[in-house]
Design a protein around this motif. Structure first.
Motif, PDB file in Angstrom:
ATOM      1  N   ASN A  13       0.857  -1.185   0.000  1.00  0.00           N
ATOM      2  CA  ASN A  13       0.000   0.000   0.000  1.00  0.00           C
ATOM      3  C   ASN A  13       0.897   1.241   0.000  1.00  0.00           C
ATOM      4  O   ASN A  13       1.672   1.473   0.923  1.00  0.00           O
ATOM      5  N   SER A  14       0.768   2.083  -1.048  1.00  0.00           N
ATOM      6  CA  SER A  14       1.688   3.215  -1.214  1.00  0.00           C
ATOM      7  C   SER A  14       1.539   4.264  -0.117  1.00  0.00           C
ATOM      8  O   SER A  14       2.548   4.816   0.352  1.00  0.00           O
ATOM      9  N   SER A  15       0.339   4.553   0.338  1.00  0.00           N
ATOM     10  CA  SER A  15       0.186   5.576   1.389  1.00  0.00           C
ATOM     11  C   SER A  15       0.743   5.058   2.718  1.00  0.00           C
ATOM     12  O   SER A  15       1.420   5.800   3.444  1.00  0.00           O
ATOM     13  N   THR A  16       0.515   3.784   3.034  1.00  0.00           N
ATOM     14  CA  THR A  16       1.067   3.207   4.267  1.00  0.00           C
ATOM     15  C   THR A  16       2.587   3.163   4.183  1.00  0.00           C
ATOM     16  O   THR A  16       3.291   3.455   5.157  1.00  0.00           O
ATOM     17  N   ARG A  17       3.111   2.820   3.007  1.00  0.00           N
ATOM     18  CA  ARG A  17       4.555   2.757   2.799  1.00  0.00           C
ATOM     19  C   ARG A  17       5.187   4.135   2.989  1.00  0.00           C
ATOM     20  O   ARG A  17       6.218   4.278   3.646  1.00  0.00           O
ATOM     21  N   ARG A  18       4.564   5.189   2.426  1.00  0.00           N
ATOM     22  CA  ARG A  18       5.091   6.551   2.542  1.00  0.00           C
ATOM     23  C   ARG A  18       5.091   7.023   3.992  1.00  0.00           C
ATOM     24  O   ARG A  18       6.072   7.597   4.477  1.00  0.00           O
ATOM     25  N   VAL A  19       3.996   6.765   4.726  1.00  0.00           N
ATOM     26  CA  VAL A  19       3.899   7.181   6.132  1.00  0.00           C
ATOM     27  C   VAL A  19       4.941   6.445   6.971  1.00  0.00           C
ATOM     28  O   VAL A  19       5.629   7.051   7.808  1.00  0.00           O
ATOM     29  N   THR A  20       5.090   5.132   6.739  1.00  0.00           N
ATOM     30  CA  THR A  20       6.078   4.348   7.490  1.00  0.00           C
ATOM     31  C   THR A  20       7.487   4.849   7.206  1.00  0.00           C
ATOM     32  O   THR A  20       8.310   4.977   8.122  1.00  0.00           O
ATOM     33  N   PHE A  21       7.760   5.163   5.929  1.00  0.00           N
ATOM     34  CA  PHE A  21       9.071   5.676   5.557  1.00  0.00           C
ATOM     35  C   PHE A  21       9.364   6.986   6.279  1.00  0.00           C
ATOM     36  O   PHE A  21      10.443   7.167   6.842  1.00  0.00           O
ATOM     37  N   GLU A  22       8.422   7.903   6.297  1.00  0.00           N
ATOM     38  CA  GLU A  22       8.630   9.203   6.941  1.00  0.00           C
ATOM     39  C   GLU A  22       8.863   9.042   8.442  1.00  0.00           C
ATOM     40  O   GLU A  22       9.755   9.676   9.009  1.00  0.00           O
ATOM     41  N   LYS A  23       8.079   8.177   9.081  1.00  0.00           N
ATOM     42  CA  LYS A  23       8.248   7.966  10.529  1.00  0.00           C
ATOM     43  C   LYS A  23       9.630   7.382  10.839  1.00  0.00           C
ATOM     44  O   LYS A  23      10.331   7.842  11.741  1.00  0.00           O
ATOM     45  N   ARG A  24      10.017   6.379  10.069  1.00  0.00           N
ATOM     46  CA  ARG A  24      11.314   5.735  10.341  1.00  0.00           C
ATOM     47  C   ARG A  24      12.480   6.636   9.975  1.00  0.00           C
ATOM     48  O   ARG A  24      13.502   6.624  10.644  1.00  0.00           O
ATOM     49  N   ARG A  25      12.332   7.422   8.923  1.00  0.00           N
ATOM     50  CA  ARG A  25      13.385   8.367   8.555  1.00  0.00           C
ATOM     51  C   ARG A  25      13.575   9.402   9.664  1.00  0.00           C
ATOM     52  O   ARG A  25      14.704   9.673  10.090  1.00  0.00           O
ATOM     53  N   ASN A  26      12.479   9.966  10.150  1.00  0.00           N
ATOM     54  CA  ASN A  26      12.568  10.959  11.231  1.00  0.00           C
ATOM     55  C   ASN A  26      13.161  10.349  12.500  1.00  0.00           C
ATOM     56  O   ASN A  26      13.970  10.981  13.184  1.00  0.00           O
ATOM     57  N   SER A  27      12.780   9.118  12.795  1.00  0.00           N
ATOM     58  CA  SER A  27      13.311   8.433  13.975  1.00  0.00           C
ATOM     59  C   SER A  27      14.816   8.196  13.826  1.00  0.00           C
ATOM     60  O   SER A  27      15.592   8.401  14.771  1.00  0.00           O
ATOM     61  N   LEU A  28      15.237   7.784  12.635  1.00  0.00           N
ATOM     62  CA  LEU A  28      16.662   7.545  12.374  1.00  0.00           C
ATOM     63  C   LEU A  28      17.466   8.831  12.525  1.00  0.00           C
ATOM     64  O   LEU A  28      18.538   8.845  13.149  1.00  0.00           O
ATOM     65  N   MET A  29      16.953   9.924  12.001  1.00  0.00           N
ATOM     66  CA  MET A  29      17.670  11.195  12.099  1.00  0.00           C
ATOM     67  C   MET A  29      17.719  11.689  13.534  1.00  0.00           C
ATOM     68  O   MET A  29      18.729  12.238  13.977  1.00  0.00           O
ATOM     69  N   LYS A  30      16.664  11.497  14.291  1.00  0.00           N
ATOM     70  CA  LYS A  30      16.653  11.879  15.703  1.00  0.00           C
ATOM     71  C   LYS A  30      17.690  11.072  16.473  1.00  0.00           C
ATOM     72  O   LYS A  30      18.443  11.597  17.295  1.00  0.00           O
TER      73      LYS A  30
END
Length: 184
Positions: A13-30
């Motif tokens: 699911n592209s919308s679920t994939r995009r949201v998961t990517f953004e959350k994990r990217r932000n978590s990784l940068m933090k």
């Protein structure tokens, strides 16, 4: 509340994939920022998103370029100090496992020899091969006991005569009693 284990597979699911990517990217940068603050280090993160022409950069593009160029121009000795090839890793691991196997083999042999010594002390008979195995270990044990006696009493142990070995007429009671009376 504990989280469930997440299966690591492509999210269709592209919308679920995009949201998961953004959350994990932000978590990784933090986490990279926390690591830099807690350990007084410099860290940067480059994340290429799906279909993005430019990567997301942490902390900033200029800081990331400075950190990466400092790493790039480091001497090879410092840059690759803790790195090793697959072959070197496997050789090191094999060496450690061989040492561990040798240690277990020595412990097993020591245990077997002690069992043979116990068997001999209880009056059991040992064959020639078992005697050959027990002899060196018995000498080591006797030497260690002598060293302990010397250490505790502060004087060397008194030499005690060894009992003579009877090789003939072992089953003859009269010969052993004669020898025993001769010793008395």
């Amino acid at each position: 509340m504990a989280r469930k284990k997440v299966a690591l597979r492509y999210i269709r699911n592209s919308s679920t994939r995009r949201v998961t990517f953004e959350k994990r990217r932000n978590s990784l940068m933090k986490k990279a920022g926390d690591l830099g603050a807690l350990c007084n280090t410099k860290a940067c993160v480059l994340v290429y998103g799906e279909g993005a022409s430019m990567p997301d950069v942490f902390p900033s593009h200029a800081d990331a370029v400075a950190i990466l160029s400092k790493y790039k121009y480091m001497p090879d000795l410092v840059q690759f100090k803790n790195t090793m090839s697959q072959e070197e890793f496997l050789i090191e691991r094999i060496t450690k496992l061989q040492e561990e196997a040798n240690m277990f083999r020595c412990e097993r042999e020591d245990r077997e020899i002690r069992i043979l010594l116990h068997k001999a002390m209880l009056g059991g008979s040992l064959d020639a091969h078992e005697v050959a195995r027990v002899g060196p270990k018995l000498e080591v044990i006797l030497k260690n006991l002598g060293d302990r006696i010397t250490k505790i009493s502060k004087k060397p142990p008194a030499l005690q005569p060894h009992a003579t070995y009877v090789t003939n007429n072992i089953g003859d009671v009269s010969s052993t009693s004669t020898e025993a009376s001769g010793l008395a």
